[in-house]
Scaffold this motif. Structure first.
Motif, mmCIF file in Angstrom:
data_model
loop_
_atom_site.group_PDB
_atom_site.id
_atom_site.type_symbol
_atom_site.label_atom_id
_atom_site.label_comp_id
_atom_site.label_asym_id
_atom_site.label_seq_id
_atom_site.Cartn_x
_atom_site.Cartn_y
_atom_site.Cartn_z
ATOM 1 N N UNK A 89 0.680 -1.170 -0.256
ATOM 2 C CA UNK A 89 0.076 -0.353 0.035
ATOM 3 C C UNK A 89 0.778 1.607 0.281
ATOM 4 N N UNK A 90 0.554 2.189 -0.561
ATOM 5 C CA UNK A 90 1.424 3.624 -1.081
ATOM 6 C C UNK A 90 1.074 4.644 -0.569
ATOM 7 N N UNK A 91 2.361 5.279 0.161
ATOM 8 C CA UNK A 91 1.740 6.092 1.804
ATOM 9 C C UNK A 91 0.979 7.112 1.074
ATOM 10 N N UNK A 92 -0.684 8.043 2.212
ATOM 11 C CA UNK A 92 -0.883 8.855 1.606
ATOM 12 C C UNK A 92 -0.340 9.429 1.385
ATOM 13 N N UNK A 93 -1.224 10.513 0.740
ATOM 14 C CA UNK A 93 0.167 11.649 -0.255
ATOM 15 C C UNK A 93 0.413 12.856 0.680
ATOM 16 N N UNK A 94 -0.791 13.526 1.766
ATOM 17 C CA UNK A 94 -0.075 14.051 2.249
ATOM 18 C C UNK A 94 0.071 14.176 2.904
ATOM 19 N N UNK A 95 0.451 12.717 3.828
ATOM 20 C CA UNK A 95 0.873 12.541 5.113
ATOM 21 C C UNK A 95 2.115 12.717 5.053
ATOM 22 N N UNK A 96 2.774 13.448 6.668
ATOM 23 C CA UNK A 96 3.916 13.605 6.824
ATOM 24 C C UNK A 96 4.559 14.430 5.374
ATOM 25 N N UNK A 97 4.099 15.255 5.511
ATOM 26 C CA UNK A 97 5.032 16.177 3.954
ATOM 27 C C UNK A 97 6.036 17.321 4.478
ATOM 28 N N UNK A 98 5.676 17.251 5.611
ATOM 29 C CA UNK A 98 6.595 18.924 6.786
ATOM 30 C C UNK A 98 7.383 18.439 6.983
ATOM 31 N N UNK A 99 7.753 16.632 7.286
ATOM 32 C CA UNK A 99 8.145 15.931 7.868
ATOM 33 C C UNK A 99 9.837 15.662 7.369
ATOM 34 N N UNK A 100 11.227 15.562 7.983
ATOM 35 C CA UNK A 100 12.616 14.970 7.486
ATOM 36 C C UNK A 100 12.323 14.192 7.166
ATOM 37 N N UNK A 101 11.898 13.331 7.860
ATOM 38 C CA UNK A 101 12.136 11.769 7.688
ATOM 39 C C UNK A 101 11.042 10.978 7.518
ATOM 40 N N UNK A 102 12.175 9.370 7.357
ATOM 41 C CA UNK A 102 11.056 8.494 6.939
ATOM 42 C C UNK A 102 10.947 8.388 5.121
ATOM 43 N N UNK A 103 10.708 7.669 4.639
ATOM 44 C CA UNK A 103 10.779 7.347 3.566
ATOM 45 C C UNK A 103 8.865 7.477 2.531
ATOM 46 N N UNK A 104 9.557 7.332 1.347
ATOM 47 C CA UNK A 104 8.093 7.982 1.060
ATOM 48 C C UNK A 104 8.704 7.374 -0.567
ATOM 49 N N UNK A 105 7.586 6.112 -1.699
ATOM 50 C CA UNK A 105 7.458 5.366 -2.993
ATOM 51 C C UNK A 105 7.140 5.818 -3.745
ATOM 52 N N UNK A 106 7.665 5.976 -4.481
ATOM 53 C CA UNK A 106 7.447 7.063 -6.096
ATOM 54 C C UNK A 106 5.966 7.333 -6.315
ATOM 55 N N UNK A 107 4.696 6.139 -6.547
ATOM 56 C CA UNK A 107 3.907 6.467 -6.560
ATOM 57 C C UNK A 107 3.227 8.153 -5.642
ATOM 58 N N UNK A 108 3.578 7.811 -4.186
ATOM 59 C CA UNK A 108 3.519 9.014 -3.630
ATOM 60 C C UNK A 108 3.704 10.235 -4.052
ATOM 61 N N UNK A 109 5.125 9.716 -4.367
ATOM 62 C CA UNK A 109 6.199 11.187 -4.650
ATOM 63 C C UNK A 109 5.436 11.460 -5.724
ATOM 64 N N UNK A 110 4.928 10.565 -6.596
ATOM 65 C CA UNK A 110 4.362 11.389 -7.837
ATOM 66 C C UNK A 110 3.232 11.883 -7.379
#
Length: 126
Positions: free
Chosen positions: A1-22
């Motif tokens: 499952x992809x990370x929700x698009x608006x989750x942790x948008x001001x956090x400089x930690x963690x990971x984000x997959x391609x789909x969520x980033x695009x």
């Protein structure tokens, strides 16, 4: 499952997959176009309101760098690598490249795989 698009948008930690980033990048393009249009229309009428709208771009830049740093961490680089985007020419190529670089499967030193399910299993590619 992809990370929700608006989750942790001001956090400089963690990971984000391609789909969520695009999807986040597309959202930022739309928001930037809308704010630019509003700012251009209002700035000619009232300088004060134009300045306020211009200040709305600051959180957009911070969120974009935060999400970009999460994307860099997904394929094993430090989040500081997103600062490459500041360099003219090379920065644009880097920004395009991180759209296509696959993330590390499974956990890496920056956190769990954003595509793993609740049980911690990473889906296998077909």
């Amino acid at each position: 499952m992809s990370k929700p698009v608006l989750q942790d948008i001001f956090s400089f930690s963690g990971r984000r997959n391609r789909k969520s980033y695009i999807l986040f990048s597309l959202l930022m393009v739309v928001v930037t176009i809308v704010l630019s249009g509003i700012t251009a229309g209002v700035a000619t009428a009232t300088a004060g309101l134009g300045l306020i709208l211009l200040l709305l771009f600051v959180p957009l830049v911070v969120a974009t760098w935060a999400v970009g740093s999460q994307r860099c961490r997904d394929f094993g680089w430090t989040g500081w690598a997103i600062l490459i985007t500041i360099i003219p020419g090379i920065g644009l190529l880097f920004a395009i490249a991180i759209l296509f670089v696959p993330g590390t499967q499974g956990d890496n030193r920056y956190g769990p795989d954003p595509l793993s399910n609740a049980a911690g299993n990473t889906p296998q590619a077909a």
